[in-house]
Design an enzyme around this catalytic site. Structure first.
Site, PDB file in Angstrom:
ATOM      1  N   GLU A 135      -4.973 -10.735  16.138  1.00 54.42           N
ATOM      2  CA  GLU A 135      -4.617 -10.346  17.502  1.00 54.42           C
ATOM      3  C   GLU A 135      -3.143 -10.629  17.740  1.00 54.42           C
ATOM      4  O   GLU A 135      -2.513 -11.360  16.960  1.00 54.42           O
ATOM      5  CB  GLU A 135      -5.467 -11.139  18.511  1.00 54.42           C
ATOM      6  N   ALA A 138      -3.026 -14.303  17.738  1.00 51.50           N
ATOM      7  CA  ALA A 138      -3.861 -15.063  16.789  1.00 51.50           C
ATOM      8  C   ALA A 138      -3.850 -14.368  15.443  1.00 51.50           C
ATOM      9  O   ALA A 138      -4.400 -13.273  15.308  1.00 51.50           O
ATOM     10  CB  ALA A 138      -5.295 -15.194  17.318  1.00 51.50           C
ATOM     11  N   ILE A 165      -4.222  -3.825  11.955  1.00 51.56           N
ATOM     12  CA  ILE A 165      -5.542  -3.547  11.381  1.00 51.56           C
ATOM     13  C   ILE A 165      -5.437  -2.444  10.329  1.00 51.56           C
ATOM     14  O   ILE A 165      -5.151  -1.280  10.645  1.00 51.56           O
ATOM     15  CB  ILE A 165      -6.548  -3.150  12.486  1.00 51.56           C
ATOM     16  N   PRO A 250     -12.697 -16.058   0.523  1.00 55.51           N
ATOM     17  CA  PRO A 250     -12.260 -16.247  -0.866  1.00 55.51           C
ATOM     18  C   PRO A 250     -12.199 -14.954  -1.667  1.00 55.51           C
ATOM     19  O   PRO A 250     -11.261 -14.745  -2.447  1.00 55.51           O
ATOM     20  CB  PRO A 250     -13.299 -17.230  -1.425  1.00 55.51           C
ATOM     21  N   GLU A 252     -11.669 -11.924  -0.473  1.00 51.67           N
ATOM     22  CA  GLU A 252     -10.510 -11.171   0.027  1.00 51.67           C
ATOM     23  C   GLU A 252      -9.228 -11.702  -0.609  1.00 51.67           C
ATOM     24  O   GLU A 252      -8.347 -10.923  -1.009  1.00 51.67           O
ATOM     25  CB  GLU A 252     -10.423 -11.279   1.549  1.00 51.67           C
ATOM     26  N   HIS A 348      17.542  -2.798 -12.681  1.00 52.03           N
ATOM     27  CA  HIS A 348      17.793  -1.376 -12.443  1.00 52.03           C
ATOM     28  C   HIS A 348      19.188  -1.126 -11.865  1.00 52.03           C
ATOM     29  O   HIS A 348      19.603   0.034 -11.735  1.00 52.03           O
ATOM     30  CB  HIS A 348      16.762  -0.798 -11.460  1.00 52.03           C
ATOM     31  N   GLY A 350      21.981  -0.410  -9.184  1.00 53.71           N
ATOM     32  CA  GLY A 350      21.943   0.340  -7.932  1.00 53.71           C
ATOM     33  C   GLY A 350      20.755   1.265  -7.822  1.00 53.71           C
ATOM     34  O   GLY A 350      20.251   1.528  -6.728  1.00 53.71           O
ATOM     35  N   GLY A 374      -4.262 -14.267   5.228  1.00 53.49           N
ATOM     36  CA  GLY A 374      -3.891 -15.664   5.436  1.00 53.49           C
ATOM     37  C   GLY A 374      -2.538 -15.903   4.783  1.00 53.49           C
ATOM     38  O   GLY A 374      -2.357 -15.636   3.593  1.00 53.49           O
TER      39      GLY A 374
END
Length: 387
Positions: A135, A138, A165, A250, A252, A348, A350, A374
Protein backbone atom coordinates in the site's frame (compact mmCIF):
# COMPACT_ATOMS: atom_id res chain seq x y z
CA UNK A 1 22.39 -22.32 -20.91
CA UNK A 2 25.85 -23.69 -20.15
CA UNK A 3 27.73 -20.45 -19.56
CA UNK A 4 28.49 -21.42 -15.93
CA UNK A 5 30.64 -24.28 -14.72
CA UNK A 6 28.08 -25.80 -12.36
CA UNK A 7 25.97 -28.67 -13.72
CA UNK A 8 22.35 -28.96 -12.64
CA UNK A 9 21.64 -31.25 -9.68
CA UNK A 10 20.35 -34.72 -10.50
CA UNK A 11 16.75 -33.79 -9.72
CA UNK A 12 16.86 -31.18 -12.49
CA UNK A 13 18.40 -33.59 -15.00
CA UNK A 14 15.59 -36.14 -15.09
CA UNK A 15 14.45 -36.82 -18.64
CA UNK A 16 10.96 -35.41 -18.17
CA UNK A 17 12.37 -32.14 -16.81
CA UNK A 18 14.86 -31.87 -19.67
CA UNK A 19 12.16 -32.48 -22.28
CA UNK A 20 9.92 -29.93 -20.61
CA UNK A 21 12.73 -27.38 -20.66
CA UNK A 22 13.17 -27.91 -24.39
CA UNK A 23 9.45 -27.41 -25.01
CA UNK A 24 9.37 -24.21 -22.94
CA UNK A 25 12.38 -22.91 -24.86
CA UNK A 26 10.60 -23.48 -28.16
CA UNK A 27 7.39 -21.86 -26.92
CA UNK A 28 9.27 -18.73 -25.86
CA UNK A 29 11.08 -18.59 -29.20
CA UNK A 30 7.70 -18.64 -30.94
CA UNK A 31 5.67 -16.39 -28.65
CA UNK A 32 8.27 -14.07 -27.12
CA UNK A 33 11.13 -13.44 -29.58
CA UNK A 34 13.22 -10.30 -28.98
CA UNK A 35 11.21 -8.13 -31.37
CA UNK A 36 7.97 -8.97 -29.54
CA UNK A 37 9.57 -8.29 -26.17
CA UNK A 38 10.57 -4.85 -27.46
CA UNK A 39 6.96 -4.19 -28.47
CA UNK A 40 5.82 -5.19 -24.98
CA UNK A 41 8.28 -2.73 -23.48
CA UNK A 42 6.97 0.01 -25.77
CA UNK A 43 3.39 -0.82 -24.72
CA UNK A 44 4.29 -1.19 -21.00
CA UNK A 45 2.45 -4.53 -20.97
CA UNK A 46 2.30 -7.94 -22.57
CA UNK A 47 -0.80 -8.57 -24.73
CA UNK A 48 -3.74 -10.16 -22.91
CA UNK A 49 -3.81 -12.90 -25.56
CA UNK A 50 -0.42 -14.15 -24.36
CA UNK A 51 -2.06 -15.43 -21.19
CA UNK A 52 -4.52 -17.51 -23.22
CA UNK A 53 -1.67 -18.80 -25.40
CA UNK A 54 0.21 -19.86 -22.27
CA UNK A 55 -2.89 -21.61 -20.96
CA UNK A 56 -3.36 -23.50 -24.23
CA UNK A 57 0.29 -24.58 -24.09
CA UNK A 58 -0.11 -25.96 -20.56
CA UNK A 59 2.24 -23.40 -19.00
CA UNK A 60 -0.23 -22.12 -16.41
CA UNK A 61 -0.63 -24.09 -13.20
CA UNK A 62 2.57 -26.09 -13.71
CA UNK A 63 2.84 -27.24 -10.09
CA UNK A 64 -0.89 -27.69 -9.54
CA UNK A 65 -2.19 -31.29 -9.39
CA UNK A 66 -4.00 -32.67 -12.42
CA UNK A 67 -6.97 -33.47 -10.19
CA UNK A 68 -7.36 -29.74 -9.62
CA UNK A 69 -7.01 -28.90 -13.31
CA UNK A 70 -3.28 -28.22 -13.26
CA UNK A 71 -0.28 -29.52 -15.20
CA UNK A 72 0.55 -32.07 -12.49
CA UNK A 73 4.19 -31.05 -12.09
CA UNK A 74 6.12 -29.71 -9.14
CA UNK A 75 8.35 -26.78 -8.27
CA UNK A 76 11.03 -27.96 -10.71
CA UNK A 77 8.72 -27.10 -13.60
CA UNK A 78 8.32 -23.58 -12.23
CA UNK A 79 12.12 -23.34 -12.01
CA UNK A 80 12.47 -24.41 -15.64
CA UNK A 81 9.99 -21.75 -16.76
CA UNK A 82 11.64 -18.99 -14.72
CA UNK A 83 15.08 -19.90 -16.01
CA UNK A 84 14.05 -20.11 -19.65
CA UNK A 85 12.30 -16.75 -19.46
CA UNK A 86 15.41 -15.22 -17.92
CA UNK A 87 17.82 -16.81 -20.37
CA UNK A 88 15.80 -15.60 -23.34
CA UNK A 89 15.03 -12.11 -22.05
CA UNK A 90 11.27 -12.70 -21.80
CA UNK A 91 11.06 -12.36 -18.02
CA UNK A 92 8.82 -9.27 -18.14
CA UNK A 93 5.90 -11.69 -18.64
CA UNK A 94 4.37 -12.05 -15.16
CA UNK A 95 3.53 -15.72 -15.59
CA UNK A 96 5.67 -16.93 -12.69
CA UNK A 97 3.87 -14.65 -10.25
CA UNK A 98 0.58 -16.10 -11.50
CA UNK A 99 1.87 -19.68 -11.28
CA UNK A 100 4.23 -19.80 -8.32
CA UNK A 101 2.89 -17.06 -6.05
CA UNK A 102 -0.85 -16.54 -6.65
CA UNK A 103 -2.07 -20.07 -7.35
CA UNK A 104 -0.31 -21.71 -4.38
CA UNK A 105 -2.45 -19.64 -2.01
CA UNK A 106 -5.57 -21.14 -3.55
CA UNK A 107 -4.22 -24.67 -3.65
CA UNK A 108 -2.66 -24.75 -0.17
CA UNK A 109 -5.39 -22.91 1.73
CA UNK A 110 -8.50 -22.80 -0.44
CA UNK A 111 -11.57 -24.83 0.38
CA UNK A 112 -12.51 -27.59 -2.04
CA UNK A 113 -15.21 -25.32 -3.45
CA UNK A 114 -12.70 -22.50 -3.98
CA UNK A 115 -10.23 -24.79 -5.74
CA UNK A 116 -12.94 -26.12 -8.05
CA UNK A 117 -14.17 -22.59 -8.78
CA UNK A 118 -10.84 -20.89 -9.42
CA UNK A 119 -8.00 -23.24 -10.32
CA UNK A 120 -9.30 -24.43 -13.74
CA UNK A 121 -9.91 -20.83 -14.81
CA UNK A 122 -6.44 -19.78 -13.62
CA UNK A 123 -4.95 -22.71 -15.55
CA UNK A 124 -6.77 -21.83 -18.77
CA UNK A 125 -5.82 -18.16 -18.69
CA UNK A 126 -9.42 -17.01 -18.29
CA UNK A 127 -8.26 -15.54 -14.98
CA UNK A 128 -4.98 -13.63 -14.65
CA UNK A 129 -3.66 -13.53 -11.12
CA UNK A 130 -2.16 -10.82 -8.93
CA UNK A 131 -1.60 -10.41 -5.21
CA UNK A 132 -2.21 -7.02 -3.65
CA UNK A 133 -0.06 -6.60 -0.55
CA UNK A 134 1.75 -3.26 -0.83
CA UNK A 135 0.00 0.00 0.00
CA UNK A 136 1.11 3.63 -0.28
CA UNK A 137 1.92 3.55 3.44
CA UNK A 138 2.80 -0.14 3.93
CA UNK A 139 5.47 -2.04 2.02
CA UNK A 140 7.56 -4.70 3.73
CA UNK A 141 5.58 -4.12 6.97
CA UNK A 142 2.53 -6.21 6.17
CA UNK A 143 1.14 -5.69 9.64
CA UNK A 144 0.68 -2.04 8.69
CA UNK A 145 -1.90 -2.77 5.99
CA UNK A 146 -4.83 -0.34 6.14
CA UNK A 147 -7.18 -1.87 3.54
CA UNK A 148 -10.28 -3.21 5.28
CA UNK A 149 -12.84 -5.86 4.44
CA UNK A 150 -15.78 -5.50 6.80
CA UNK A 151 -18.46 -8.16 6.78
CA UNK A 152 -22.02 -7.09 6.09
CA UNK A 153 -24.34 -10.08 5.88
CA UNK A 154 -23.33 -12.41 3.07
CA UNK A 155 -20.55 -10.20 1.71
CA UNK A 156 -17.55 -8.10 2.69
CA UNK A 157 -17.16 -4.43 1.82
CA UNK A 158 -13.57 -3.75 0.81
CA UNK A 159 -12.08 -0.27 1.08
CA UNK A 160 -8.51 0.84 0.53
CA UNK A 161 -5.78 1.22 -2.04
CA UNK A 162 -2.82 -0.84 -3.19
CA UNK A 163 0.22 0.12 -5.21
CA UNK A 164 3.11 -1.47 -7.14
CA UNK A 165 0.87 -4.44 -8.01
CA UNK A 166 2.46 -6.70 -10.61
CA UNK A 167 0.02 -7.78 -13.37
CA UNK A 168 -2.18 -4.98 -12.06
CA UNK A 169 -3.50 -3.76 -15.41
CA UNK A 170 -4.50 -7.18 -16.74
CA UNK A 171 -5.31 -9.18 -13.62
CA UNK A 172 -8.95 -10.05 -13.01
CA UNK A 173 -8.24 -12.36 -10.07
CA UNK A 174 -6.64 -10.39 -7.25
CA UNK A 175 -5.79 -11.76 -3.82
CA UNK A 176 -6.17 -8.75 -1.54
CA UNK A 177 -4.46 -8.55 1.83
CA UNK A 178 -7.01 -6.84 4.05
CA UNK A 179 -7.98 -6.36 7.68
CA UNK A 180 -11.23 -8.14 8.45
CA UNK A 181 -10.80 -7.15 12.11
CA UNK A 182 -8.67 -3.99 12.28
CA UNK A 183 -8.54 -4.15 16.08
CA UNK A 184 -6.67 -7.47 15.99
CA UNK A 185 -3.60 -6.34 14.02
CA UNK A 186 -1.87 -9.24 12.24
CA UNK A 187 -4.41 -11.68 13.68
CA UNK A 188 -7.17 -9.72 11.99
CA UNK A 189 -5.63 -10.06 8.51
CA UNK A 190 -7.34 -12.13 5.81
CA UNK A 191 -6.73 -12.91 2.15
CA UNK A 192 -9.78 -12.13 0.05
CA UNK A 193 -10.15 -12.89 -3.65
CA UNK A 194 -11.57 -10.07 -5.73
CA UNK A 195 -12.76 -11.08 -9.21
CA UNK A 196 -12.73 -7.73 -10.92
CA UNK A 197 -14.70 -8.22 -14.16
CA UNK A 198 -17.68 -5.85 -14.05
CA UNK A 199 -17.19 -5.24 -10.32
CA UNK A 200 -18.62 -1.98 -9.00
CA UNK A 201 -16.27 0.16 -6.93
CA UNK A 202 -13.06 -1.40 -8.24
CA UNK A 203 -10.74 0.91 -10.14
CA UNK A 204 -7.33 0.51 -11.70
CA UNK A 205 -4.99 3.44 -11.47
CA UNK A 206 -2.30 4.25 -13.98
CA UNK A 207 0.14 1.71 -15.32
CA UNK A 208 3.17 2.83 -13.35
CA UNK A 209 6.27 3.80 -15.33
CA UNK A 210 9.32 2.07 -13.93
CA UNK A 211 13.10 2.19 -14.38
CA UNK A 212 13.11 -1.41 -15.60
CA UNK A 213 10.78 -4.37 -16.13
CA UNK A 214 8.75 -1.98 -18.25
CA UNK A 215 6.63 -4.62 -20.00
CA UNK A 216 5.45 -6.08 -16.69
CA UNK A 217 2.32 -4.02 -16.01
CA UNK A 218 2.44 -2.59 -12.50
CA UNK A 219 -0.47 -0.64 -11.12
CA UNK A 220 -2.28 1.21 -8.42
CA UNK A 221 -5.57 -0.43 -7.42
CA UNK A 222 -8.49 1.21 -5.64
CA UNK A 223 -11.32 -0.43 -3.70
CA UNK A 224 -14.26 1.83 -2.97
CA UNK A 225 -17.04 -0.04 -1.15
CA UNK A 226 -16.32 -3.12 -3.25
CA UNK A 227 -18.70 -5.96 -2.36
CA UNK A 228 -17.10 -9.41 -2.27
CA UNK A 229 -18.94 -12.64 -1.36
CA UNK A 230 -18.11 -14.12 2.04
CA UNK A 231 -17.06 -17.35 0.32
CA UNK A 232 -14.13 -15.48 -1.30
CA UNK A 233 -12.05 -15.47 1.90
CA UNK A 234 -9.24 -17.92 1.20
CA UNK A 235 -9.55 -20.86 3.56
CA UNK A 236 -13.16 -20.08 4.38
CA UNK A 237 -12.48 -18.21 7.62
CA UNK A 238 -11.17 -14.86 8.78
CA UNK A 239 -7.85 -14.10 10.45
CA UNK A 240 -5.68 -16.64 8.65
CA UNK A 241 -4.08 -14.27 6.17
CA UNK A 242 -0.89 -13.30 7.99
CA UNK A 243 0.05 -16.92 8.68
CA UNK A 244 -0.72 -17.85 5.06
CA UNK A 245 1.54 -15.03 3.82
CA UNK A 246 4.40 -16.01 6.11
CA UNK A 247 4.21 -19.64 4.97
CA UNK A 248 4.28 -18.76 1.26
CA UNK A 249 6.79 -15.90 1.20
CA UNK A 250 9.84 -18.22 1.26
CA UNK A 251 8.86 -19.60 -2.17
CA UNK A 252 8.36 -16.08 -3.51
CA UNK A 253 11.83 -15.11 -2.30
CA UNK A 254 13.42 -18.21 -3.79
CA UNK A 255 11.68 -17.38 -7.08
CA UNK A 256 13.37 -13.97 -7.08
CA UNK A 257 16.78 -15.53 -6.46
CA UNK A 258 16.32 -18.06 -9.28
CA UNK A 259 15.25 -15.31 -11.65
CA UNK A 260 18.27 -13.26 -10.60
CA UNK A 261 20.73 -16.00 -11.49
CA UNK A 262 19.05 -16.64 -14.85
CA UNK A 263 19.16 -12.96 -15.81
CA UNK A 264 22.81 -12.65 -14.80
CA UNK A 265 23.66 -15.80 -16.77
CA UNK A 266 22.18 -14.16 -19.83
CA UNK A 267 24.27 -11.10 -19.08
CA UNK A 268 27.42 -13.19 -18.99
CA UNK A 269 26.58 -14.89 -22.28
CA UNK A 270 25.90 -11.53 -23.95
CA UNK A 271 29.07 -10.01 -22.49
CA UNK A 272 31.28 -12.89 -23.60
CA UNK A 273 29.95 -12.55 -27.13
CA UNK A 274 30.61 -8.80 -27.08
CA UNK A 275 34.18 -8.85 -25.69
CA UNK A 276 35.19 -11.60 -28.12
CA UNK A 277 34.00 -9.50 -31.06
CA UNK A 278 34.81 -5.93 -29.97
CA UNK A 279 38.36 -4.64 -30.55
CA UNK A 280 40.31 -1.87 -28.83
CA UNK A 281 43.93 -0.83 -29.31
CA UNK A 282 44.33 -3.47 -31.96
CA UNK A 283 43.14 -6.51 -30.02
CA UNK A 284 39.93 -8.08 -28.77
CA UNK A 285 38.58 -6.78 -25.46
CA UNK A 286 38.65 -10.37 -24.12
CA UNK A 287 42.43 -10.42 -24.59
CA UNK A 288 43.03 -7.72 -21.98
CA UNK A 289 43.94 -9.12 -18.58
CA UNK A 290 41.52 -6.76 -16.82
CA UNK A 291 38.64 -8.20 -18.88
CA UNK A 292 39.69 -11.74 -18.09
CA UNK A 293 39.98 -11.04 -14.37
CA UNK A 294 36.62 -9.25 -14.22
CA UNK A 295 34.83 -12.05 -16.04
CA UNK A 296 36.59 -14.66 -13.92
CA UNK A 297 35.15 -12.94 -10.85
CA UNK A 298 31.69 -12.74 -12.43
CA UNK A 299 31.67 -16.40 -13.42
CA UNK A 300 32.81 -17.46 -9.95
CA UNK A 301 30.18 -15.39 -8.15
CA UNK A 302 27.38 -16.56 -10.44
CA UNK A 303 28.46 -20.18 -10.12
CA UNK A 304 28.30 -19.91 -6.33
CA UNK A 305 24.89 -18.22 -6.62
CA UNK A 306 23.56 -20.97 -8.87
CA UNK A 307 24.82 -23.75 -6.58
CA UNK A 308 23.24 -22.03 -3.57
CA UNK A 309 19.92 -21.66 -5.41
CA UNK A 310 20.02 -25.29 -6.52
CA UNK A 311 20.56 -26.33 -2.90
CA UNK A 312 17.60 -24.19 -1.82
CA UNK A 313 15.46 -25.73 -4.57
CA UNK A 314 16.36 -29.18 -3.24
CA UNK A 315 15.36 -28.13 0.28
CA UNK A 316 12.10 -26.66 -0.99
CA UNK A 317 11.19 -29.83 -2.89
CA UNK A 318 11.55 -31.70 0.42
CA UNK A 319 9.52 -29.11 2.31
CA UNK A 320 12.56 -27.98 4.28
CA UNK A 321 13.19 -24.43 3.03
CA UNK A 322 12.81 -22.07 5.98
CA UNK A 323 12.22 -18.33 5.92
CA UNK A 324 15.78 -17.41 6.91
CA UNK A 325 17.42 -19.53 4.21
CA UNK A 326 15.04 -18.19 1.56
CA UNK A 327 15.90 -14.69 2.77
CA UNK A 328 19.61 -15.46 2.38
CA UNK A 329 19.03 -16.56 -1.19
CA UNK A 330 16.90 -13.54 -2.05
CA UNK A 331 19.18 -10.88 -0.62
CA UNK A 332 22.56 -12.34 -1.51
CA UNK A 333 21.75 -13.46 -5.03
CA UNK A 334 20.08 -10.17 -5.95
CA UNK A 335 23.03 -8.23 -4.57
CA UNK A 336 25.34 -10.38 -6.69
CA UNK A 337 23.05 -9.96 -9.70
CA UNK A 338 23.30 -6.18 -9.50
CA UNK A 339 27.03 -6.21 -8.85
CA UNK A 340 27.94 -8.58 -11.70
CA UNK A 341 25.66 -6.99 -14.28
CA UNK A 342 27.17 -3.60 -13.44
CA UNK A 343 30.66 -5.01 -14.06
CA UNK A 344 29.54 -6.57 -17.33
CA UNK A 345 27.96 -3.33 -18.52
CA UNK A 346 31.29 -1.58 -17.86
CA UNK A 347 33.03 -4.03 -20.19
CA UNK A 348 30.71 -2.88 -22.98
CA UNK A 349 31.98 0.67 -22.64
CA UNK A 350 29.62 3.30 -24.05
CA UNK A 351 27.59 0.67 -25.87
CA UNK A 352 26.55 -0.80 -22.52
CA UNK A 353 24.60 2.38 -21.84
CA UNK A 354 22.64 2.05 -25.07
CA UNK A 355 19.24 0.40 -24.77
CA UNK A 356 19.73 -1.56 -28.00
CA UNK A 357 22.23 -3.76 -26.15
CA UNK A 358 20.70 -6.42 -23.88
CA UNK A 359 23.08 -5.62 -21.02
CA UNK A 360 21.42 -2.19 -20.64
CA UNK A 361 17.98 -3.77 -20.15
CA UNK A 362 19.43 -6.34 -17.76
CA UNK A 363 20.99 -3.51 -15.76
CA UNK A 364 17.66 -1.67 -15.49
CA UNK A 365 15.71 -4.81 -14.63
CA UNK A 366 18.13 -5.93 -11.90
CA UNK A 367 17.56 -2.97 -9.60
CA UNK A 368 14.06 -3.87 -8.45
CA UNK A 369 15.20 -7.33 -7.38
CA UNK A 370 16.60 -5.86 -4.15
CA UNK A 371 13.28 -4.17 -3.38
CA UNK A 372 10.26 -6.35 -4.13
CA UNK A 373 9.42 -9.55 -2.29
CA UNK A 374 10.64 -7.77 0.84
CA UNK A 375 13.61 -5.40 0.71
CA UNK A 376 17.07 -6.86 1.21
CA UNK A 377 17.29 -4.96 4.48
CA UNK A 378 14.21 -6.83 5.72
CA UNK A 379 15.82 -10.10 4.58
CA UNK A 380 18.81 -9.35 6.80
CA UNK A 381 16.53 -8.69 9.76
CA UNK A 382 14.87 -12.07 9.26
CA UNK A 383 18.24 -13.80 9.08
CA UNK A 384 19.53 -11.93 12.14
CA UNK A 385 16.67 -13.32 14.25
CA UNK A 386 18.20 -16.78 13.86
CA UNK A 387 21.59 -15.78 15.31
Amino acid sequence: MNVLAAPDPDFMQEEEITLFSDSVSKWIDEHAPPEKVQSWIADSSVPRSLWNDAGEAGLLGLSMPEADGGFGGDYRHEVVLMRQLGWKGADHFGISLHNAIVMPYVWHYGTEEQKARWLPRLVSGELVGAIAMTEPGAGSDLQGVKTTAIRQGDHYVVNGSKTFITNGQLANFIIVVAKTDPAEGAKGTSLIVVETDGLAGFERGRNLHKIGMEANDTSELFFNDVKVPVENVIGGGEGQGFVQLMQQLPQERLNIAIQGVAAAERGLQETLAYVKERKAFGKRVIDFQNTQFKLAEVKTKLTVAKVFCDWCIGLHLKGQLDAATASMAKYWVTDIQGETIDEMLQLHGGYGYMTEYPIAQLYKDARVQRIYGGTNEIMKLLIARTL
